[in-house]
Scaffold this motif. Structure first.
Motif, PDB file in Angstrom:
ATOM      1  N   MET A 298      -4.191   2.112   2.454  1.00  0.00           N
ATOM      2  CA  MET A 298      -3.878   1.532   1.150  1.00  0.00           C
ATOM      3  C   MET A 298      -4.984   0.619   0.626  1.00  0.00           C
ATOM      4  O   MET A 298      -4.872   0.067  -0.466  1.00  0.00           O
ATOM      5  CB  MET A 298      -2.559   0.749   1.232  1.00  0.00           C
ATOM      6  CG  MET A 298      -1.372   1.618   1.646  1.00  0.00           C
ATOM      7  SD  MET A 298      -1.141   3.050   0.570  1.00  0.00           S
ATOM      8  CE  MET A 298      -0.584   2.266  -0.921  1.00  0.00           C
TER       9      MET A 298
ATOM     10  N   GLU B 120      -3.151  -9.458   2.010  1.00  0.00           N
ATOM     11  CA  GLU B 120      -2.356  -8.840   0.942  1.00  0.00           C
ATOM     12  C   GLU B 120      -1.146  -8.131   1.533  1.00  0.00           C
ATOM     13  O   GLU B 120      -1.266  -7.350   2.473  1.00  0.00           O
ATOM     14  CB  GLU B 120      -3.203  -7.841   0.152  1.00  0.00           C
ATOM     15  CG  GLU B 120      -2.474  -7.220  -1.028  1.00  0.00           C
ATOM     16  CD  GLU B 120      -3.367  -6.262  -1.814  1.00  0.00           C
ATOM     17  OE1 GLU B 120      -2.846  -5.599  -2.729  1.00  0.00           O
ATOM     18  OE2 GLU B 120      -4.568  -6.178  -1.509  1.00  0.00           O
TER      19      GLU B 120
ATOM     20  N   TYR C 291       6.225   1.804   1.012  1.00  0.00           N
ATOM     21  CA  TYR C 291       5.421   0.582   0.892  1.00  0.00           C
ATOM     22  C   TYR C 291       4.734   0.588  -0.475  1.00  0.00           C
ATOM     23  O   TYR C 291       3.899   1.447  -0.751  1.00  0.00           O
ATOM     24  CB  TYR C 291       4.368   0.523   1.991  1.00  0.00           C
ATOM     25  CG  TYR C 291       4.926   0.452   3.391  1.00  0.00           C
ATOM     26  CD1 TYR C 291       5.033  -0.763   4.067  1.00  0.00           C
ATOM     27  CD2 TYR C 291       5.322   1.608   4.071  1.00  0.00           C
ATOM     28  CE1 TYR C 291       5.534  -0.834   5.359  1.00  0.00           C
ATOM     29  CE2 TYR C 291       5.823   1.550   5.367  1.00  0.00           C
ATOM     30  CZ  TYR C 291       5.924   0.330   6.003  1.00  0.00           C
ATOM     31  OH  TYR C 291       6.414   0.275   7.287  1.00  0.00           O
ATOM     32  N   TYR C 292       5.090  -0.365  -1.333  1.00  0.00           N
ATOM     33  CA  TYR C 292       4.548  -0.434  -2.691  1.00  0.00           C
ATOM     34  C   TYR C 292       3.530  -1.571  -2.797  1.00  0.00           C
ATOM     35  O   TYR C 292       3.786  -2.690  -2.339  1.00  0.00           O
ATOM     36  CB  TYR C 292       5.662  -0.694  -3.703  1.00  0.00           C
ATOM     37  CG  TYR C 292       6.642   0.441  -3.864  1.00  0.00           C
ATOM     38  CD1 TYR C 292       6.522   1.364  -4.900  1.00  0.00           C
ATOM     39  CD2 TYR C 292       7.712   0.583  -2.982  1.00  0.00           C
ATOM     40  CE1 TYR C 292       7.434   2.391  -5.057  1.00  0.00           C
ATOM     41  CE2 TYR C 292       8.627   1.617  -3.126  1.00  0.00           C
ATOM     42  CZ  TYR C 292       8.486   2.516  -4.166  1.00  0.00           C
ATOM     43  OH  TYR C 292       9.391   3.534  -4.304  1.00  0.00           O
ATOM     44  N   THR C 293       2.403  -1.301  -3.438  1.00  0.00           N
ATOM     45  CA  THR C 293       1.413  -2.346  -3.693  1.00  0.00           C
ATOM     46  C   THR C 293       1.793  -3.104  -4.974  1.00  0.00           C
ATOM     47  O   THR C 293       2.758  -2.741  -5.662  1.00  0.00           O
ATOM     48  CB  THR C 293       0.004  -1.759  -3.864  1.00  0.00           C
ATOM     49  OG1 THR C 293      -0.043  -1.030  -5.103  1.00  0.00           O
ATOM     50  CG2 THR C 293      -0.353  -0.839  -2.705  1.00  0.00           C
ATOM     51  N   ASN C 294       1.001  -4.115  -5.319  1.00  0.00           N
ATOM     52  CA  ASN C 294       1.288  -4.891  -6.521  1.00  0.00           C
ATOM     53  C   ASN C 294       0.854  -4.178  -7.808  1.00  0.00           C
ATOM     54  O   ASN C 294       0.807  -4.795  -8.866  1.00  0.00           O
ATOM     55  CB  ASN C 294       0.654  -6.284  -6.433  1.00  0.00           C
ATOM     56  CG  ASN C 294      -0.852  -6.232  -6.274  1.00  0.00           C
ATOM     57  OD1 ASN C 294      -1.465  -5.176  -6.421  1.00  0.00           O
ATOM     58  ND2 ASN C 294      -1.462  -7.371  -5.973  1.00  0.00           N
TER      59      ASN C 294
ATOM     60  N   MET D  82       2.715  -5.961   0.947  1.00  0.00           N
ATOM     61  CA  MET D  82       3.333  -4.926   0.121  1.00  0.00           C
ATOM     62  C   MET D  82       4.835  -5.159   0.077  1.00  0.00           C
ATOM     63  O   MET D  82       5.394  -5.915   0.876  1.00  0.00           O
ATOM     64  CB  MET D  82       3.038  -3.542   0.707  1.00  0.00           C
ATOM     65  CG  MET D  82       1.570  -3.159   0.698  1.00  0.00           C
ATOM     66  SD  MET D  82       1.262  -1.597   1.589  1.00  0.00           S
ATOM     67  CE  MET D  82       1.513  -2.125   3.292  1.00  0.00           C
TER      68      MET D  82
ATOM     69  N   ARG E  89      -2.504  -0.200   6.287  1.00  0.00           N
ATOM     70  CA  ARG E  89      -3.357  -1.113   5.524  1.00  0.00           C
ATOM     71  C   ARG E  89      -4.693  -0.463   5.174  1.00  0.00           C
ATOM     72  O   ARG E  89      -5.193  -0.600   4.058  1.00  0.00           O
ATOM     73  CB  ARG E  89      -3.592  -2.402   6.322  1.00  0.00           C
ATOM     74  CG  ARG E  89      -2.341  -3.248   6.533  1.00  0.00           C
ATOM     75  CD  ARG E  89      -2.692  -4.611   7.132  1.00  0.00           C
ATOM     76  NE  ARG E  89      -3.513  -5.395   6.208  1.00  0.00           N
ATOM     77  CZ  ARG E  89      -3.038  -6.073   5.187  1.00  0.00           C
ATOM     78  NH1 ARG E  89      -1.738  -6.056   4.927  1.00  0.00           N
ATOM     79  NH2 ARG E  89      -3.839  -6.772   4.414  1.00  0.00           N
TER      80      ARG E  89
ATOM     81  N   LEU F 225      -5.977  -2.403   1.458  1.00  0.00           N
ATOM     82  CA  LEU F 225      -5.479  -3.742   1.154  1.00  0.00           C
ATOM     83  C   LEU F 225      -6.509  -4.808   1.500  1.00  0.00           C
ATOM     84  O   LEU F 225      -7.243  -4.697   2.483  1.00  0.00           O
ATOM     85  CB  LEU F 225      -4.197  -4.011   1.940  1.00  0.00           C
ATOM     86  CG  LEU F 225      -2.988  -3.115   1.619  1.00  0.00           C
ATOM     87  CD1 LEU F 225      -1.798  -3.549   2.456  1.00  0.00           C
ATOM     88  CD2 LEU F 225      -2.655  -3.153   0.142  1.00  0.00           C
TER      89      LEU F 225
END
Length: 251
Positions: free
Chosen positions: A208, A214, A237-240, A216, A205, A210
């Protein structure tokens, strides 16, 4: 595109002629001579235009139909599905980080790369078809689009794939599919992916950046070579940042 001098049978998992034709036709459909058409020419005409046999064209069109780019309809011809053609990030296809990020108009690069050996536990050994306690190489990295963290990647490769070579002297920081093909002579042909929402642990986290609460999208994958043997376990792990799509063919 691969060197056209390679024979389709030159090595297991090598690129075949129809693969190159698929790439060429997709390029022509997106930005080339067929960019404004709703149908492709007849097989015999495509074969003449691309200087290959009708068998190669037939194989390429079959692959494109399986992927949903076209539909071959008796009495009508080869119809183009432009909605599918324009999808940038499909979860039902092989996802390579860098081309995916470039498709969004951003510059992809990696940092925070960590490479170290681990011993396979029961679960990892089962996933990779190795023995518990066997050596596995773990590769962690953060992928950015320009300056924005968008993917956190953790890949596990059996140490045996590298034979007797010292993996610490091999560049493992690049695209993992390229690493497998270049260094291990393994081409990933398929994978089984489990999708789930994940908050990640605190280290992920933080890496990234985040916001509180939030989540992922986690793709937990096992990748198989052409002999249907597992060669990698991958956690991505992909974010938005991404807008993923899945094509479901019903016929």
């Amino acid at each position: 595109m691969r060197d056209s001098s390679l024979s389709p049978s030159s090595r297991l998992g090598g690129a075949v002629i129809s693969d190159r034709i698929v790439s060429a036709l997709l390029e022509e459909l997106r930005t080339g001579r067929y960019a404004q058409t709703d149908r492709l020419p007849a097989e015999v005409d495509l074969a003449a235009e691309l200087s290959v046999s009708r068998t190669v064209i037939r194989d390429a069109l079959s692959e494109m139909e399986r992927a949903g780019y076209i539909e071959r309809v008796r009495g009508i011809g080869t119809v183009v599905n432009r909605s599918v053609l324009n999808l940038r990030s499909r979860l039902d296809q092989k996802l390579e980080y860098y081309p995916l990020i470039r498709s969004f108009g951003s510059y992809p690069h990696a940092d925070g790369i960590q490479i170290y050996p681990v011993r396979a536990g029961e679960e990892l050994a089962r996933d990779l078809a190795i023995e518990p306690g066997d050596d596995v190489i773990c590769i962690k990295k953060r992928i950015l689009a320009d300056t924005t963290p968008v993917i956190y990647s953790i890949d596990y490769l059996p140490r045996a794939l590298f034979g007797s070579r010292d993996y610490t002297r091999i560049d493992l920081s690049g695209d993992i599919f390229d690493v497998l093909e270049r260094e291990c002579r393994q081409q990933v042909a398929s994978n089984v992916a489990h999708l789930k929402a994940s908050c990640g642990d605190e280290s992920i986290r933080a890496a990234m950046r985040l916001a509180p609460g939030e989540a992922m999208l986690l793709l937990d994958e096992i990748c198989y070579n052409r002999l249907c043997h597992p060669v990698m376990r991958s956690l991505s792990y992909y974010t938005n940042f991404f807008d993923f799509s899945i094509l479901r063919k019903l016929l």
